[in-house]
Design a protein around this motif. Sequence first.
Motif, PDB file in Angstrom:
ATOM      1  N   TYR A 207       0.867  -1.176   0.000  1.00  0.00           N
ATOM      2  CA  TYR A 207       0.000   0.000   0.000  1.00  0.00           C
ATOM      3  C   TYR A 207       0.905   1.228   0.000  1.00  0.00           C
ATOM      4  O   TYR A 207       2.097   1.124   0.235  1.00  0.00           O
ATOM      5  N   SER A 208       0.361   2.379  -0.273  1.00  0.00           N
ATOM      6  CA  SER A 208       1.168   3.596  -0.317  1.00  0.00           C
ATOM      7  C   SER A 208       1.408   4.064   1.113  1.00  0.00           C
ATOM      8  O   SER A 208       0.649   4.860   1.663  1.00  0.00           O
ATOM      9  N   GLY A 209       2.452   3.517   1.724  1.00  0.00           N
ATOM     10  CA  GLY A 209       2.693   3.848   3.114  1.00  0.00           C
ATOM     11  C   GLY A 209       4.104   3.552   3.553  1.00  0.00           C
ATOM     12  O   GLY A 209       4.971   3.183   2.770  1.00  0.00           O
ATOM     13  N   LEU A 210       4.302   3.730   4.861  1.00  0.00           N
ATOM     14  CA  LEU A 210       5.588   3.507   5.503  1.00  0.00           C
ATOM     15  C   LEU A 210       5.390   2.641   6.732  1.00  0.00           C
ATOM     16  O   LEU A 210       4.353   2.728   7.401  1.00  0.00           O
ATOM     17  N   ASP A 211       6.370   1.819   7.017  1.00  0.00           N
ATOM     18  CA  ASP A 211       6.413   1.077   8.277  1.00  0.00           C
ATOM     19  C   ASP A 211       7.520   1.678   9.113  1.00  0.00           C
ATOM     20  O   ASP A 211       8.664   1.776   8.662  1.00  0.00           O
ATOM     21  N   ILE A 212       7.176   2.103  10.315  1.00  0.00           N
ATOM     22  CA  ILE A 212       8.167   2.578  11.275  1.00  0.00           C
ATOM     23  C   ILE A 212       8.298   1.483  12.322  1.00  0.00           C
ATOM     24  O   ILE A 212       7.344   1.196  13.045  1.00  0.00           O
TER      25      ILE A 212
ATOM     26  N   LEU B  56       9.431  -5.435  19.970  1.00  0.00           N
ATOM     27  CA  LEU B  56       9.340  -4.799  18.657  1.00  0.00           C
ATOM     28  C   LEU B  56       7.899  -4.409  18.324  1.00  0.00           C
ATOM     29  O   LEU B  56       6.965  -5.173  18.571  1.00  0.00           O
ATOM     30  N   TYR B  57       7.750  -3.205  17.730  1.00  0.00           N
ATOM     31  CA  TYR B  57       6.449  -2.685  17.304  1.00  0.00           C
ATOM     32  C   TYR B  57       6.557  -2.200  15.863  1.00  0.00           C
ATOM     33  O   TYR B  57       7.637  -1.836  15.400  1.00  0.00           O
ATOM     34  N   ASN B  58       5.419  -2.176  15.169  1.00  0.00           N
ATOM     35  CA  ASN B  58       5.344  -1.704  13.784  1.00  0.00           C
ATOM     36  C   ASN B  58       4.272  -0.622  13.703  1.00  0.00           C
ATOM     37  O   ASN B  58       3.080  -0.908  13.844  1.00  0.00           O
TER      38      ASN B  58
ATOM     39  N   ILE C  96       1.571 -14.739  14.514  1.00  0.00           N
ATOM     40  CA  ILE C  96       0.321 -15.024  15.236  1.00  0.00           C
ATOM     41  C   ILE C  96      -0.081 -13.827  16.096  1.00  0.00           C
ATOM     42  O   ILE C  96      -1.224 -13.449  16.148  1.00  0.00           O
ATOM     43  N   GLY C  97       0.894 -13.222  16.771  1.00  0.00           N
ATOM     44  CA  GLY C  97       0.607 -12.122  17.691  1.00  0.00           C
ATOM     45  C   GLY C  97       0.644 -10.757  17.043  1.00  0.00           C
ATOM     46  O   GLY C  97       0.914  -9.771  17.711  1.00  0.00           O
ATOM     47  N   ASN C  98       0.368 -10.673  15.775  1.00  0.00           N
ATOM     48  CA  ASN C  98       0.399  -9.417  15.037  1.00  0.00           C
ATOM     49  C   ASN C  98      -0.868  -8.616  15.367  1.00  0.00           C
ATOM     50  O   ASN C  98      -1.720  -8.393  14.526  1.00  0.00           O
ATOM     51  N   GLN C  99      -0.996  -8.195  16.655  1.00  0.00           N
ATOM     52  CA  GLN C  99      -2.194  -7.527  17.145  1.00  0.00           C
ATOM     53  C   GLN C  99      -1.916  -6.049  17.396  1.00  0.00           C
ATOM     54  O   GLN C  99      -0.811  -5.675  17.752  1.00  0.00           O
TER      55      GLN C  99
ATOM     56  N   ILE D  86      -0.704   0.516  14.967  1.00  0.00           N
ATOM     57  CA  ILE D  86       0.553   0.171  15.637  1.00  0.00           C
ATOM     58  C   ILE D  86       0.408  -1.266  16.114  1.00  0.00           C
ATOM     59  O   ILE D  86      -0.461  -1.577  16.931  1.00  0.00           O
ATOM     60  N   LEU D  87       1.240  -2.142  15.558  1.00  0.00           N
ATOM     61  CA  LEU D  87       1.136  -3.571  15.824  1.00  0.00           C
ATOM     62  C   LEU D  87       2.282  -4.083  16.686  1.00  0.00           C
ATOM     63  O   LEU D  87       3.413  -3.618  16.565  1.00  0.00           O
ATOM     64  N   HIS D  88       1.962  -5.075  17.528  1.00  0.00           N
ATOM     65  CA  HIS D  88       3.001  -5.817  18.249  1.00  0.00           C
ATOM     66  C   HIS D  88       3.682  -6.743  17.243  1.00  0.00           C
ATOM     67  O   HIS D  88       2.995  -7.396  16.460  1.00  0.00           O
TER      68      HIS D  88
END
Length: 102
Positions: free
Chosen positions: A25-30, A38-40, A76-79, A54-56
């Motif tokens: 998608y037209s975006g950025l991951d920080i 770690l977080y995204n 699995i824990g991408n919450q 903001i994902l774990h």
Amino acid sequence: MVEMGEVKVNGMLFEDVRVAEVGGYSGLDIFFTFKGKLYNFMVAKKNPPYPLNILHRFKEQGVCPICGKMIYPYPIGNQPCLELKKIDRFMLERFRKFLPET
């Protein structure tokens, strides 16, 4: 991927900050760590940039030091971290100086 270092937000020190452009998608991951976890932070590449989620992204099962939820390892824990989501606009302002021009 751009290495940034550290950013402090609301007394929390986010370390190992990296920014990557996203192809899906037209975006950025920080990506950043807080207390070794770690977080995204997903951001839409608009003018101005817009916070999405903001994902774990934990490598091992553990309790999130911010929201207190038990998180399973990625993928699995991408919450979402609901506590960080509450301050996502403030976080984006702190990270914004490191983002590429849109």
